[in-house]
Design a protein around this motif. Sequence first.
Motif, short mmCIF file in Angstrom:
data_model
loop_
_atom_site.label_atom_id
_atom_site.label_comp_id
_atom_site.label_asym_id
_atom_site.label_seq_id
_atom_site.Cartn_x
_atom_site.Cartn_y
_atom_site.Cartn_z
N LEU A 117 0.83 -1.22 0.07
CA LEU A 117 0.06 -0.07 -0.12
C LEU A 117 0.87 1.16 0.12
N THR A 118 1.97 1.18 0.71
CA THR A 118 2.85 2.51 0.68
C THR A 118 3.63 2.46 -0.55
N THR A 119 3.92 1.22 -1.38
CA THR A 119 4.45 1.51 -2.57
C THR A 119 3.77 1.88 -3.94
N LEU A 120 2.30 1.60 -3.77
CA LEU A 120 1.57 2.07 -4.96
C LEU A 120 1.60 3.69 -4.71
N ARG A 121 1.55 4.16 -6.18
CA ARG A 121 1.64 5.73 -6.24
C ARG A 121 0.08 6.03 -6.82
N PRO A 122 -0.99 6.17 -6.17
CA PRO A 122 -2.15 6.70 -6.67
C PRO A 122 -2.25 7.30 -7.99
N HIS A 123 -3.10 7.05 -8.98
CA HIS A 123 -3.03 7.76 -10.25
C HIS A 123 -2.03 7.81 -11.13
N ILE A 124 -1.11 7.09 -10.84
CA ILE A 124 0.12 6.93 -11.56
C ILE A 124 0.40 5.21 -11.92
N ASP A 125 0.23 4.45 -10.89
CA ASP A 125 0.44 2.96 -11.46
C ASP A 125 -0.58 2.33 -11.34
N HIS A 134 -5.35 -17.31 -9.74
CA HIS A 134 -6.11 -15.84 -9.91
C HIS A 134 -4.97 -14.81 -10.45
N ARG A 135 -5.79 -13.96 -11.22
CA ARG A 135 -5.07 -12.85 -11.72
C ARG A 135 -6.04 -11.83 -12.04
N ALA A 136 -5.55 -10.60 -11.79
CA ALA A 136 -6.54 -9.48 -12.11
C ALA A 136 -5.57 -8.25 -12.15
N THR A 137 -6.23 -7.16 -12.87
CA THR A 137 -5.17 -5.84 -12.93
C THR A 137 -6.62 -4.77 -12.95
N PHE A 138 -5.77 -3.68 -12.37
CA PHE A 138 -6.60 -2.33 -12.47
C PHE A 138 -5.83 -1.34 -13.16
N LEU A 139 -6.08 -0.85 -14.30
CA LEU A 139 -5.51 0.37 -14.93
C LEU A 139 -5.27 1.30 -13.97
N PRO A 140 -4.63 2.40 -14.27
CA PRO A 140 -4.23 3.51 -13.05
C PRO A 140 -5.56 4.50 -13.30
N GLN A 141 -6.26 4.46 -14.17
CA GLN A 141 -7.50 5.21 -14.17
C GLN A 141 -8.63 4.67 -13.20
N VAL A 142 -8.37 3.57 -12.74
CA VAL A 142 -9.24 3.04 -11.71
C VAL A 142 -9.19 3.93 -10.37
N GLN A 145 -12.02 6.38 -9.14
CA GLN A 145 -13.21 5.51 -8.44
C GLN A 145 -12.70 4.94 -7.15
N LEU A 146 -11.47 4.45 -7.02
CA LEU A 146 -10.97 4.00 -5.80
C LEU A 146 -9.83 4.56 -5.36
N SER A 147 -9.70 5.94 -4.81
CA SER A 147 -8.46 6.70 -4.41
C SER A 147 -7.74 6.06 -3.42
N ASP A 148 -8.59 5.38 -2.50
CA ASP A 148 -7.77 5.20 -1.47
C ASP A 148 -7.10 3.69 -1.60
N PRO A 149 -5.63 3.58 -1.38
CA PRO A 149 -4.99 2.28 -1.58
C PRO A 149 -5.59 1.15 -1.26
N ALA A 150 -5.97 1.24 0.15
CA ALA A 150 -6.49 -0.01 0.74
C ALA A 150 -7.70 -0.45 -0.15
#
Length: 186
Positions: A117-125, A134-142, A145-150
Amino acid sequence: MDYTAAQKRQMLEHARSSIARELGYHIAYAPVDADWKKEERAAFVTLYYQGELRGCIGSLAAYQALWPELEHNAKAAAFDDPRFPPVSRTEFADIDVQISILTPTQSITVTSKDDLLTTLRPHIDGLLLEEGQHRATFLPQVWGQLSDPAKFLKHLLRKAGLAEDYWSDTMRFSIYQVLEVKENGK
């Protein structure tokens, strides 16, 4: 990875016309002969209808030239996204197309959920999660809608078919960034 305004417009026109042809519209198609269209790129095509997600399909790794990548993913987002029925002719005029051209994914090493959670860069990564089958991804655009890393992680875990509070030392994570190309500046 940078493109001119004219190149971005051509990308959007190509994606839109790929869908139009599948719907039976007769679109004149000029031959493609530009080096930038032949570069291998991973890309997603996302469709919105009246501001709501209507389809999103893409590739996380480059395996073909950008031009066929955009054509394939535009048609797949319109007609093969299992979350939605196929786009209809009546919807087509109100569909907004968004293209995300991805940088190569980079594996990241984290030792805990807090570390991630501290490694992620919101709105960038963008984030790719892999755990066994199991495999899933979220584009940075997500992040819009979900600006809190948790929350971002909880929803990604759910998308992958895992419990929202799931954690395992065998989980693998990769990040990437995107160049967004949008219709109408939306």
